[in-house]
Motif scaffolding. Structure first.
Motif, PDB file in Angstrom:
ATOM      1  N   SER A  43       0.825  -1.207   0.000  1.00 39.42           N
ATOM      2  CA  SER A  43       0.000   0.000   0.000  1.00 39.42           C
ATOM      3  C   SER A  43       0.863   1.263   0.000  1.00 39.42           C
ATOM      4  O   SER A  43       0.559   2.237  -0.690  1.00 39.42           O
ATOM      5  N   LEU A  66      -1.656   3.774  -2.305  1.00 41.32           N
ATOM      6  CA  LEU A  66      -3.084   3.484  -2.439  1.00 41.32           C
ATOM      7  C   LEU A  66      -3.576   2.848  -1.153  1.00 41.32           C
ATOM      8  O   LEU A  66      -2.899   1.982  -0.584  1.00 41.32           O
ATOM      9  N   LYS A 122      -7.565   2.706  -0.429  1.00 39.05           N
ATOM     10  CA  LYS A 122      -8.943   2.216  -0.532  1.00 39.05           C
ATOM     11  C   LYS A 122      -9.087   0.871  -1.256  1.00 39.05           C
ATOM     12  O   LYS A 122      -9.903   0.045  -0.820  1.00 39.05           O
ATOM     13  N   PRO A 123      -8.349   0.595  -2.328  1.00 38.42           N
ATOM     14  CA  PRO A 123      -8.532  -0.716  -2.985  1.00 38.42           C
ATOM     15  C   PRO A 123      -8.237  -1.889  -2.055  1.00 38.42           C
ATOM     16  O   PRO A 123      -8.928  -2.917  -2.104  1.00 38.42           O
ATOM     17  N   LEU A 180     -11.100  -2.248   0.468  1.00 38.45           N
ATOM     18  CA  LEU A 180     -12.271  -2.837  -0.186  1.00 38.45           C
ATOM     19  C   LEU A 180     -12.086  -4.347  -0.368  1.00 38.45           C
ATOM     20  O   LEU A 180     -12.977  -5.142  -0.011  1.00 38.45           O
ATOM     21  N   ASN A 201      -5.267   5.595   5.739  1.00 43.61           N
ATOM     22  CA  ASN A 201      -6.213   6.475   5.051  1.00 43.61           C
ATOM     23  C   ASN A 201      -6.849   7.457   6.033  1.00 43.61           C
ATOM     24  O   ASN A 201      -6.940   8.669   5.785  1.00 43.61           O
ATOM     25  N   MET A 225     -16.980   3.436   2.686  1.00 44.59           N
ATOM     26  CA  MET A 225     -15.783   3.726   1.891  1.00 44.59           C
ATOM     27  C   MET A 225     -16.045   4.738   0.783  1.00 44.59           C
ATOM     28  O   MET A 225     -15.117   5.400   0.310  1.00 44.59           O
ATOM     29  N   ARG A 246      -7.166   8.064  -3.633  1.00 48.71           N
ATOM     30  CA  ARG A 246      -7.307   7.514  -4.978  1.00 48.71           C
ATOM     31  C   ARG A 246      -7.672   6.036  -4.940  1.00 48.71           C
ATOM     32  O   ARG A 246      -7.371   5.318  -3.999  1.00 48.71           O
ATOM     33  N   TRP A 247      -8.316   5.584  -6.034  1.00 44.72           N
ATOM     34  CA  TRP A 247      -8.632   4.177  -6.213  1.00 44.72           C
ATOM     35  C   TRP A 247      -7.586   3.467  -7.060  1.00 44.72           C
ATOM     36  O   TRP A 247      -7.518   2.247  -7.070  1.00 44.72           O
ATOM     37  N   ARG A 248      -6.780   4.227  -7.811  1.00 51.47           N
ATOM     38  CA  ARG A 248      -5.765   3.590  -8.648  1.00 51.47           C
ATOM     39  C   ARG A 248      -4.561   4.520  -8.768  1.00 51.47           C
ATOM     40  O   ARG A 248      -4.651   5.711  -8.511  1.00 51.47           O
TER      41      ARG A 248
END
Length: 429
Positions: free
Chosen positions: A292, A297, A299-300, A303, A350, A412, A418-420
């Motif tokens: 991470s 990143l 959030k991915p 999730l 996060n 979330m 960001r997601w990516r």
């Protein structure tokens, strides 16, 4: 005038020195969690005191409630007075209270001692999280919080491993574990007092992206803690993760009891299964935290970990009370812990970064707010869970924890970040 044990840093530590101070903060987290662990001896304690699960739930709920109050105020006061000023006395006094716990011979005595211990402990755990943030720039924050989670999960592992090895040596007397926890905790406290330090208030008010970014920026004065209450995405973090924590605290408080009741394990065997799950969780949080951080990143991973947790819990429900082998039950238990590790550490990084973007000087207050709300949830859990289990069994309560994971999943959508990865993202080599 600072207490003798406070060492305040006016320049941000880098390199090996920062890693050493981060390790001491993680050790403090382990001690804060270890010295109040009761799950390893709960089946024996209930039997010795003639205490029902409902009675224990009420005792634990009251003690966790006072811990929540302590966590909220402890976070705010640590921003004002410093982390170490409050942390050292909370750790040492709580450790000494374990010897008092060993003298308990009634339900009322247990109630009084646990309220005292958790009131002191509530502030300590919040402060250790703040210290980890203080010593972790964003490029390494998820991995740093991964090590921080070695506090609660490491405490559970240490307590479970010690109980599994020493309970038979002391005739399965739960008092032996209270005394051992007191001795071990005070020994570790001495190491912490010898080595611990903290950044000054001016350094804590800076946003550190990496060690190379340390600078003498204009200092930010801490704003009032209620400023944090204006931001909906921070509330999404706090309330969403509180739903996630229903499962974690169920396993932390009732884990051994679930295994004993559902699969017929003995106390020592149940502690061995719990220890296995904790080892896998500890490895997962470091590996996921490192990835991470490299990708920057959060959030991915949160999730994916949450979806995997829900799936593994769904299977776990189907085998509760069924004639499965110990190895089968242990494997499913381990998978649940592994999935929890994938979700948690990126979320914590996060949350810390989102709160830091609002006001970097209020990290302690933000973590204290989270700690207080989580403990209010734990109070409800401790009152309601025994009633649900008595009426429908552990499988029904596990379904409730799945609902909490779903709440986290929905929350979330409000998190920042960001997601990516993007071409312009600064990814460390």
């Amino acid at each position: 005038m600072k207490p003798f044990y406070v060492r305040e840093l006016n320049t941000y530590p880098v390199g090996a020195r920062r890693i050493r101070l981060l390790a001491i903060a993680v050790l403090a987290s382990l001690v804060a969690n270890f010295e109040t662990t009761l799950a390893t001896i709960l089946p024996l304690l209930r039997e010795d005191l003639g205490m029902s699960l409902e009675e224990y739930g009420l005792i634990a709920a009251a003690s966790v409630l006072v811990a929540g109050i302590s966590a909220g105020f402890g976070g705010i006061l640590s921003d004002k007075w410093g982390r170490v000023t409050l942390l050292v006395p909370t750790l040492t006094v709580t450790a000494a209270c374990n010897f008092l716990l060993a003298t308990v011979d009634s339900v009322g005595g247990l109630f009084a001692v646990r309220c005292l211990m958790l009131f002191i402990e509530g502030a300590g755990i919040t402060i250790t999280a703040s210290l980890v943030r203080d010593f972790s720039p964003r490029m390494g924050r998820a991995q740093a919080f991964g090590f921080w989670t070695w506090g609660p999960v490491g405490a559970s592992f240490l307590a479970s491993a010690i109980a599994g090895l020493t309970l038979p040596m002391f005739g399965n007397r739960w008092e032996s574990q209270a005394i051992i926890m007191g001795v071990v905790s005070l020994t570790l406290c001495a190491i912490i007092i010898w080595q611990i330090a903290e950044p000054s208030a001016a350094l804590r008010a800076q946003v550190m992206t990496s060690e190379a970014a340390v600078s003498a920026e204009e200092k930010i004065d801490p704003a009032k803690a209620r400023e944090l209450l204006r931001y909906g995405h921070l509330w999404a973090h706090v309330l969403g993760n509180t739903g996630w924590q229903i499962l974690y605290w169920t396993l932390a408080i009732f884990g051994q009891t679930i295994l004993v009741d559902s699969f017929g394990l003995r106390a020592a065997g149940a502690n061995g299964v719990v220890a296995l799950g904790i080892v896998l969780n500890a490895l997962a949080v470091i590996l996921v935290g490192r990835v991470s951080d490299r990708l920057q990143l959060r959030k991915p991973f949160t999730l994916a970990g949450t979806i995997l947790t829900i799936a593994s819990l769904g299977y776990f429900v189907t085998i509760i009370g069924q004639p499965v082998s110990t190895a089968h039950g242990a494997a499913v238990w381990a998978v649940v812990f592994l999935c929890l590790g994938v979700a948690y550490v990126p979320w914590m990084a996060n949350f810390s970064e989102d709160a830091e973007d609002v006001q970097p000087a209020l990290q302690g207050a933000a973590l204290g707010l989270w700690g207080m709300v989580v403990r209010v949830m734990v109070v409800v859990l401790l009152v309601v869970a025994p009633l649900v289990v008595t009426a429908g069994g552990w499988s029904v309560w596990i379904m409730v924890t799945i609902g909490g994971q779903a709440v986290f999943l929905v929350s979330m959508a409000a998190f920042k970040g960001r997601w990516r990865t993007t071409a312009s993202a600064d990814v460390p080599a």
